[in-house]
Motif scaffolding. Structure first.
Motif, PDB file in Angstrom:
ATOM      1  N   ASN A 339      23.235  31.494   3.096  1.00 25.98           N
ATOM      2  CA  ASN A 339      21.847  31.039   2.981  1.00 25.98           C
ATOM      3  C   ASN A 339      21.415  30.222   4.185  1.00 25.98           C
ATOM      4  O   ASN A 339      20.260  30.286   4.609  1.00 25.98           O
ATOM      5  N   GLU A 340      22.319  29.443   4.745  1.00 25.68           N
ATOM      6  CA  GLU A 340      21.984  28.630   5.918  1.00 25.68           C
ATOM      7  C   GLU A 340      21.630  29.504   7.101  1.00 25.68           C
ATOM      8  O   GLU A 340      20.661  29.251   7.834  1.00 25.68           O
ATOM      9  N   GLU A 341      22.424  30.571   7.324  1.00 27.51           N
ATOM     10  CA  GLU A 341      22.165  31.460   8.459  1.00 27.51           C
ATOM     11  C   GLU A 341      20.847  32.209   8.259  1.00 27.51           C
ATOM     12  O   GLU A 341      20.065  32.386   9.207  1.00 27.51           O
ATOM     13  N   LYS A 342      20.559  32.620   7.032  1.00 29.21           N
ATOM     14  CA  LYS A 342      19.297  33.303   6.749  1.00 29.21           C
ATOM     15  C   LYS A 342      18.115  32.360   6.941  1.00 29.21           C
ATOM     16  O   LYS A 342      17.055  32.741   7.457  1.00 29.21           O
ATOM     17  N   LYS A 343      18.294  31.104   6.548  1.00 26.01           N
ATOM     18  CA  LYS A 343      17.246  30.098   6.716  1.00 26.01           C
ATOM     19  C   LYS A 343      16.907  29.893   8.189  1.00 26.01           C
ATOM     20  O   LYS A 343      15.734  29.773   8.566  1.00 26.01           O
ATOM     21  N   ASN A 344      17.921  29.887   9.042  1.00 24.59           N
ATOM     22  CA  ASN A 344      17.695  29.705  10.488  1.00 24.59           C
ATOM     23  C   ASN A 344      16.915  30.892  11.057  1.00 24.59           C
ATOM     24  O   ASN A 344      16.047  30.720  11.928  1.00 24.59           O
ATOM     25  N   ALA A 345      17.194  32.106  10.564  1.00 26.15           N
ATOM     26  CA  ALA A 345      16.475  33.291  11.044  1.00 26.15           C
ATOM     27  C   ALA A 345      15.005  33.221  10.644  1.00 26.15           C
ATOM     28  O   ALA A 345      14.101  33.549  11.435  1.00 26.15           O
ATOM     29  N   ILE A 346      14.765  32.775   9.424  1.00 26.14           N
ATOM     30  CA  ILE A 346      13.375  32.656   8.955  1.00 26.14           C
ATOM     31  C   ILE A 346      12.623  31.609   9.770  1.00 26.14           C
ATOM     32  O   ILE A 346      11.467  31.811  10.164  1.00 26.14           O
ATOM     33  N   GLN A 347      13.271  30.488  10.052  1.00 28.60           N
ATOM     34  CA  GLN A 347      12.602  29.426  10.821  1.00 28.60           C
ATOM     35  C   GLN A 347      12.292  29.880  12.242  1.00 28.60           C
ATOM     36  O   GLN A 347      11.249  29.532  12.799  1.00 28.60           O
ATOM     37  N   LEU A 348      13.185  30.709  12.821  1.00 26.26           N
ATOM     38  CA  LEU A 348      12.958  31.235  14.173  1.00 26.26           C
ATOM     39  C   LEU A 348      11.697  32.096  14.197  1.00 26.26           C
ATOM     40  O   LEU A 348      10.839  31.955  15.086  1.00 26.26           O
ATOM     41  N   GLY A 349      11.547  33.018  13.218  1.00 20.93           N
ATOM     42  CA  GLY A 349      10.367  33.869  13.169  1.00 20.93           C
ATOM     43  C   GLY A 349       9.094  33.059  12.936  1.00 20.93           C
ATOM     44  O   GLY A 349       8.054  33.325  13.549  1.00 20.93           O
ATOM     45  N   LYS A 350       9.149  32.041  12.063  1.00 18.74           N
ATOM     46  CA  LYS A 350       7.970  31.245  11.725  1.00 18.74           C
ATOM     47  C   LYS A 350       7.455  30.462  12.924  1.00 18.74           C
ATOM     48  O   LYS A 350       6.272  30.518  13.275  1.00 18.74           O
ATOM     49  N   SER A 351       8.345  29.732  13.601  1.00 22.13           N
ATOM     50  CA  SER A 351       7.913  28.893  14.727  1.00 22.13           C
ATOM     51  C   SER A 351       7.434  29.736  15.908  1.00 22.13           C
ATOM     52  O   SER A 351       6.430  29.401  16.553  1.00 22.13           O
ATOM     53  N   TYR A 516      -0.666  38.049  22.832  1.00 23.78           N
ATOM     54  CA  TYR A 516       0.505  37.229  23.170  1.00 23.78           C
ATOM     55  C   TYR A 516       1.666  37.506  22.229  1.00 23.78           C
ATOM     56  O   TYR A 516       2.611  36.723  22.161  1.00 23.78           O
ATOM     57  N   GLU A 517       1.672  38.647  21.510  1.00 21.19           N
ATOM     58  CA  GLU A 517       2.711  38.930  20.513  1.00 21.19           C
ATOM     59  C   GLU A 517       4.019  39.311  21.198  1.00 21.19           C
ATOM     60  O   GLU A 517       4.065  40.246  22.012  1.00 21.19           O
ATOM     61  N   ASP A 518       5.142  38.607  20.865  1.00 23.06           N
ATOM     62  CA  ASP A 518       6.463  38.855  21.461  1.00 23.06           C
ATOM     63  C   ASP A 518       7.518  38.278  20.521  1.00 23.06           C
ATOM     64  O   ASP A 518       8.016  37.169  20.703  1.00 23.06           O
ATOM     65  N   GLN A 519       7.965  39.060  19.480  1.00 20.30           N
ATOM     66  CA  GLN A 519       8.889  38.531  18.465  1.00 20.30           C
ATOM     67  C   GLN A 519      10.325  38.527  18.975  1.00 20.30           C
ATOM     68  O   GLN A 519      10.761  39.454  19.660  1.00 20.30           O
ATOM     69  N   PRO A 520      11.168  37.484  18.604  1.00 23.44           N
ATOM     70  CA  PRO A 520      12.530  37.327  19.140  1.00 23.44           C
ATOM     71  C   PRO A 520      13.610  37.722  18.146  1.00 23.44           C
ATOM     72  O   PRO A 520      14.741  37.205  18.232  1.00 23.44           O
ATOM     73  N   CYS A 521      13.355  38.604  17.148  1.00 20.33           N
ATOM     74  CA  CYS A 521      14.269  38.795  16.018  1.00 20.33           C
ATOM     75  C   CYS A 521      15.283  39.912  16.215  1.00 20.33           C
ATOM     76  O   CYS A 521      16.271  39.990  15.467  1.00 20.33           O
ATOM     77  N   ASP A 522      15.119  40.842  17.153  1.00 20.38           N
ATOM     78  CA  ASP A 522      15.974  42.027  17.225  1.00 20.38           C
ATOM     79  C   ASP A 522      17.420  41.685  17.533  1.00 20.38           C
ATOM     80  O   ASP A 522      18.331  42.464  17.228  1.00 20.38           O
ATOM     81  N   GLY A 523      17.714  40.611  18.170  1.00 14.16           N
ATOM     82  CA  GLY A 523      19.085  40.298  18.557  1.00 14.16           C
ATOM     83  C   GLY A 523      19.901  39.608  17.485  1.00 14.16           C
ATOM     84  O   GLY A 523      21.048  39.221  17.750  1.00 14.16           O
ATOM     85  N   LEU A 524      19.382  39.392  16.249  1.00 12.26           N
ATOM     86  CA  LEU A 524      20.146  38.696  15.197  1.00 12.26           C
ATOM     87  C   LEU A 524      21.276  39.568  14.669  1.00 12.26           C
ATOM     88  O   LEU A 524      21.226  40.802  14.765  1.00 12.26           O
ATOM     89  N   ARG A 525      22.371  38.942  14.039  1.00 14.48           N
ATOM     90  CA  ARG A 525      23.603  39.617  13.683  1.00 14.48           C
ATOM     91  C   ARG A 525      23.467  40.558  12.500  1.00 14.48           C
ATOM     92  O   ARG A 525      24.101  41.598  12.460  1.00 14.48           O
ATOM     93  N   LYS A 526      22.631  40.228  11.486  1.00 12.19           N
ATOM     94  CA  LYS A 526      22.558  41.050  10.284  1.00 12.19           C
ATOM     95  C   LYS A 526      21.171  41.631  10.124  1.00 12.19           C
ATOM     96  O   LYS A 526      20.163  41.030  10.523  1.00 12.19           O
ATOM     97  N   GLU A 531      14.994  41.434   9.405  1.00  9.46           N
ATOM     98  CA  GLU A 531      13.795  41.740   8.639  1.00  9.46           C
ATOM     99  C   GLU A 531      13.082  40.459   8.197  1.00  9.46           C
ATOM    100  O   GLU A 531      11.856  40.352   8.257  1.00  9.46           O
ATOM    101  N   ALA A 532      13.851  39.453   7.745  1.00 14.98           N
ATOM    102  CA  ALA A 532      13.253  38.185   7.321  1.00 14.98           C
ATOM    103  C   ALA A 532      12.588  37.479   8.485  1.00 14.98           C
ATOM    104  O   ALA A 532      11.496  36.905   8.360  1.00 14.98           O
ATOM    105  N   LYS A 534      11.282  38.899  11.268  1.00  8.83           N
ATOM    106  CA  LYS A 534      10.067  39.611  11.655  1.00  8.83           C
ATOM    107  C   LYS A 534       8.922  39.315  10.673  1.00  8.83           C
ATOM    108  O   LYS A 534       7.770  39.152  11.090  1.00  8.83           O
ATOM    109  N   SER A 535       9.241  39.281   9.381  1.00  8.88           N
ATOM    110  CA  SER A 535       8.201  39.010   8.388  1.00  8.88           C
ATOM    111  C   SER A 535       7.582  37.630   8.614  1.00  8.88           C
ATOM    112  O   SER A 535       6.365  37.469   8.595  1.00  8.88           O
ATOM    113  N   GLU A 536       8.412  36.633   8.822  1.00  8.17           N
ATOM    114  CA  GLU A 536       7.911  35.290   9.050  1.00  8.17           C
ATOM    115  C   GLU A 536       7.145  35.191  10.370  1.00  8.17           C
ATOM    116  O   GLU A 536       6.169  34.445  10.473  1.00  8.17           O
ATOM    117  N   TYR A 537       7.573  35.960  11.392  1.00 10.47           N
ATOM    118  CA  TYR A 537       6.868  35.935  12.684  1.00 10.47           C
ATOM    119  C   TYR A 537       5.445  36.454  12.508  1.00 10.47           C
ATOM    120  O   TYR A 537       4.481  35.867  13.029  1.00 10.47           O
TER     121      TYR A 537
END
Length: 969
Positions: A339-351, A516-526, A531-532, A534-537
């Motif tokens: 859950n911690e790792e998933k939370k960090n991915a969500i926060q990355l997309g949101k910010s 200015y759209e440029d999402q940083p999610c493709d390089g995550l491990r799982k 997907e989480a 990108k949705s938050e981004y």
């Protein structure tokens, strides 16, 4: 424990120490940890079933053991209580035996003292006999010497026959009656020698005279001795009396002591019976303890036999639970890492989304806000400038018209129209305000007046049947005043130049263009993390676009609005508005006309309408009746000026008819709603007769009641309403309360007295007053006591030969309280007025503030010290405990008192633990000394009220009593 369980237990411990060890292969670890936890939990559940079975098997024996211990504890408590009770009874017996021994010793001392007193009496009687014999001897000796003196006087050689004034005849007759014996004898002898020297043989006379003097001296000495003997006899007689009093007191003390001994012997006998019962209860309780102990031992053996199997099942259950908890802890840590790792991915997309969207929003909001702000500034600046320019022209035109509106020919039409409006407004206001004012003012003056005619009619027996008239009922005639004021107009104010300010604007956020759209999610491990993220981004980009667009838009809008509104406003504000200028002049001219027209005619119209209203009301009085209730009172019927008990009281009503016409018959009626200290009311509702016009009518005897007041100042009161009949329906128009005080022909108005003593009469100053309007003659007042608590020494009464109306007279009367007087039973004086033939014509009950010096008093309190009320509630079949206190607030002659309970109103009620009366013998202290008492209330008196009388006795008589009422529930 299985090897896998050990592995995951150790991994769980490592995860707790360092959660980041499980940052890889999270999904595999979660599945494995979940499977291991499921297996361990199943084994723990199985062990729990085994443990519960063992627990269910041993529980009944535990329950038996618990029950047996409770029974043992109860039996032990009963044994302790029984032993304590037995110990208390034994202590009481010892105490009573000690008291009995003391009383026996006291009786022996009293008997010995009585014997000594009788010896003293015998010795005094012997001494008295001896003194009587000695007195007889001395009296015979005196008698013999007096005989010798007479013989010597008779054998003298001269004969004394001369008689002088103030002396008796012969030798001894010359003694003065105003001197002592010896001096008188000497004077008589000298007088005899001087008068009869020629006929006396001087030598013989002198010789016999010396013998006589010697004998007389011996007689005087013997008489002195006789007086001393008489004094000793008197002293001895007093000694015998004193010894007899001591003997009587001793006999009384012996009787009291013997009674105490009998009472103590009875109490000891009763206590011995109680000791036997208490010992029996101790033996029974000890037997129950032994039985209960045996049952405890048996139950304990049963529990001990089953404890090994229970302990083994319990240990297995606890071990399996520990393994299950370890597996669960490992599973929870693995899930937490995921859950911690998933939370960090969500926060990355949101910010990242909010940052990139905010850049687009800021850029586009700035451009849109600046464009719209400029347009709105130009438009709204011009609109406000034009509006303010119109108001400025209107104000300037009004100012010009105000100055010349009444003289400028071009404005004459408007001024004339204003004059007409003002005159009509003045007429309307005068009618609405001054006409009703004159009407109501006239009515108020008439209501405050008194009719020229006045009649009094007694309608106790009947009502005159004059039908009256059918004129207008003016009772509710009134005109409502509508407040008004002269017209006043306020000139319009010329506005100051003030451009509009930007306000809130509705902002519509445009759709994104993604510049200015440029999402940083493709390089995550799982994959699920990508997907989480990108949705938050995507959602964050839209939030950033909306927030920054609105912020930048509002800033640029306000800036451009302000810059464009000011020049547009100034340009429009400088233009003139001729139409508004002309409108202002016309309005001002009309306002001037209204004010002038109103001022021109209002005062004359107001005066006329005021007079019109006054005249209309006064004229209306000729066409009807106007009834006004003036007073309602209760009057006495005897004519002596006071309302006495049992006297007939009459209701009197005074009504003014201020109209010219009489009121119709049965128009109004009187309704009595309540009464106080009154009886035998002859009417509750009664119609009143027709009342003549312009006449004050006093109706006496509207209703009659009998006064039931018993004390001076008791109020006879009638409450009711005056009703009017309209179309057969009654309507209340006035409420009233009529009252009169009950009085007696002669009343006590003041009682002054020092503190009263129970043992003697004290003089009280009592003031009497004639309350009537006539002179009273031949009256007598007898002071009685009620309820038998105050004695007055006036057996022949206090006489009033003549007492003028309203006059007072003071008498000094001796009064004495008896033992029942205390703070809860105050002293009351009852005076009775008797007529000349001895008939009681009235009675008066007063409660003067008379303090009493009491010798002793009793106080009743609960066990906690709180005062006992006069009435208490006690459950039938139980015992009520309380305390009774004795105190002597003043110095007294008696040193000891008997106090306590002396009577019960119901059979079966008694002082616990026995029954009957219980008195206590005590010294009397200055402050209350309390003694515990207990009263048994049997079931036989349930639902009844039991009266328990307490009191104090001394010298065989009660000096104070208190009544306690017990309600048996």
């Amino acid at each position: 424990m299985r090897q896998s369980s050990v592995k995951y237990l150790m991994l769980g411990i490592l995860l707790i120490l360092n959660p980041h060890l499980m940052s890889v292969e999270t999904d595999i670890d979660i599945e494995s940890a979940q499977a291991n936890y499921n297996q361990e939990k199943a084994e723990a559940d199985a062990a729990k079933v085994e443990f519960q079975n063992a627990q269910n098997e041993i529980q009944p024996y535990h329950d038996q053991l618990k029950t047996a211990k409770l029974q043992l504890s109860a039996a032990a408590n009963q044994l302790n209580v029984a032993k304590s009770n037995l110990s208390g009874i034994v202590s009481q017996i010892a105490s009573k035996n000690s008291q009995l021994s003391n009383e026996n010793s006291r009786l022996e001392q009293l008997i010995l003292e009585a014997s000594n007193i009788r010896g003293d009496i015998s010795r005094s009687e012997l001494n008295l006999n001896s003194l009587e014999r000695e007195r007889q001897d001395k009296a015979r000796e005196i008698h013999n010497m007096e005989v010798r003196v007479r013989q010597l006087r008779q054998s003298a050689d001269w004969e004394c026959t001369w008689v002088d004034t103030g002396h008796e005849e012969h030798w001894g007759g010359h003694r003065s009656t105003n001197a002592n014996k010896q001096t008188a004898n000497d004077a008589a002898r000298d007088a005899c020698f001087a008068a009869h020297s020629n006929s006396c043989n001087f030598v013989s006379c002198e010789r016999d005279s010396q013998q006589i003097r010697d004998l007389e001296q011996r007689i005087a000495d013997a008489n002195s001795e006789l007086q001393r003997i008489d004094s000793r006899i008197s002293d001895t007689n007093q000694q015998i009396v004193n010894h007899q009093i001591r003997l009587d007191q001793n006999q009384s003390q012996q009787e009291i002591t013997r009674n105490r001994i009998l009472n103590l012997q009875a109490e000891i006998s009763s206590l011995n019976d109680s000791r036997f019962d208490a010992q029996h209860r101790v033996d029974e309780a000890a037997s129950q303890v032994a039985i209960a102990q045996a049952e405890v031992n048996q139950a304990q053996s049963e529990v001990n036999a089953r404890m090994p199997a229970f302990n083994f099942a319990k240990a297995e259950f606890e071990r399996e639970v520990a393994e299950s908890l370890a597996a669960k802890k490992y599973l929870d840590q693995v899930v937490a890492n995921y859950n911690e790792e998933k939370k960090n991915a969500i926060q990355l997309g949101k910010s990242s989304g909010e940052r990139d969207g905010g850049r687009e929003g800021s850029e586009r909001g700035t451009d849109a806000g600046a464009q719209l702000g400029g347009v709105d500034g130009n438009l709204k600046g011009k609109e406000k400038g034009q509006k303010d320019a119109v108001e400025r022209s209107l104000a300037k035109g009004y100012a010009v018209g105000k100055q010349s509106g009444s003289t400028d020919p071009s404005l004459s039409t408007h001024f004339a129209r204003g004059l007409s409006i003002g005159e009509k407004l003045a007429e309307t206001n005068a009618i609405n305000e001054k006409y009703p004012e004159g009407f109501m003012k006239a009515k108020a003056e008439v209501l405050a007046s008194t009719p020229a005619n006045s009649v009094t009619v007694d309608i106790s027996d009947s009502i005159a049947q004059d039908p009256g008239s059918n004129g207008v009922d003016l009772r509710d005639a009134r005109k409502d005043i509508i407040p008004s004021a002269a017209p006043q107009f306020k000139a319009p104010i010329e506005p100051q130049a003030m451009p509009p300010k930007p306000g809130a604007v509705q902002i519509k956020v445009p759709a994104k263009d993604g510049r200015y759209e440029d999402q940083p999610c493709d390089g995550l491990r799982k994959t699920e993390f990508i997907e989480a993220c990108k949705s938050e981004y995507s959602q964050g980009y839209l939030r950033g676009l909306s927030q920054d667009f609105k912020s930048k838009f509002q800033i640029q809008y306000d800036l451009q609005f302000t810059q464009n509104a000011a020049p547009a406003y100034q340009s429009a504000f400088q233009n003139d508005a001729p139409a508004s200028f002309e409108q202002g002049k016309n309005v001002a001219a009309e306002h001037l006309g209204i004010e002038a027209g109103y001022a021109k005619v209002y005062q004359d119209l107001a005066t006329a309408q005021l007079a019109r209203g006054d005249l209309e009301f006064r004229n209306s009085l000729n066409e009807g009746h106007l009834l006004v209730l003036r007073s309602v009172s209760v009057i006495e019927s005897s004519g002596d000026g006071i309302l006495q008990p049992s006297e007939l009281a009459k209701l009197s009503i005074t009504i003014d008819n201020l109209g010219k016409l009489s009121s119709p018959l049965d128009l109004i009626r009187v309704k009595i709603s309540s009464k106080q200290n009154a009886d035998s009311l002859n009417f509750e509702i009664r119609k009143l007769p027709s009342l003549a016009g312009q006449t004050r009518t006093t109706l006496q005897g509207v209703v009659s009641v009998k006064s039931t007041g018993i004390s001076a100042g008791d109020l006879v009161q009638l409450d009711g309403e005056i009703e009017v009949i309209e179309d057969g329906v009654s309507k209340p128009i006035s409420a009233f309360t009529a009252k009169a005080e009950t009085h007696f022909p002669i009343e006590i108005t003041a009682v002054k007295s020092p503190a009263l003593s129970l043992s003697q009469y004290s003089v009280a100053s009592i003031t009497f007053k004639n309350m009537t309007n006539r002179t009273l003659e031949g009256q007598k007042i007898f002071l009685a006591r009620k309820p038998k608590n105050l004695l007055a020494q006036n057996p022949d009464g206090i006489g009033f030969p003549v007492l003028e109306a309203g006059k007072e007279k003071v008498f000094n009367v001796s009064i004495k309280p008896d033992y029942t007087v205390d703070s809860s039973n105050p002293a009351e004086i009852l005076s009775e007025l008797l007529s000349a033939d001895g008939k009681v014509v009235s009675a008066q009950l007063l409660k003067p503030d008379l303090s009493v010096n009491r010798e002793a008093s009793v106080t009743l309190v609960n066990m906690d010290g709180s005062p006992i009320n006069q009435s208490i509630r006690v459950k039938a079949g139980t015992t009520k405990q309380f305390k009774i206190g004795l105190s002597c607030p003043i110095v007294i002659n008696q040193s000891r008192f008997n106090f306590g309970i002396y009577s019960f109103s119901e059979p079966g009620v008694g002082t616990a633990p026995g029954t009957g009366i219980r008195f206590l013998d005590r010294d009397c202290p200055a402050k209350p000394s309390y003694q515990e008492l207990a009263v048994f209330i049997p079931l036989s008196v349930k639902g009844k009220k039991v009266k328990i009388e307490t009191g104090i006795q001394t010298r065989g008589a009660f000096i104070h009593t208190k009544m306690l009422e017990v309600i048996a529930e």
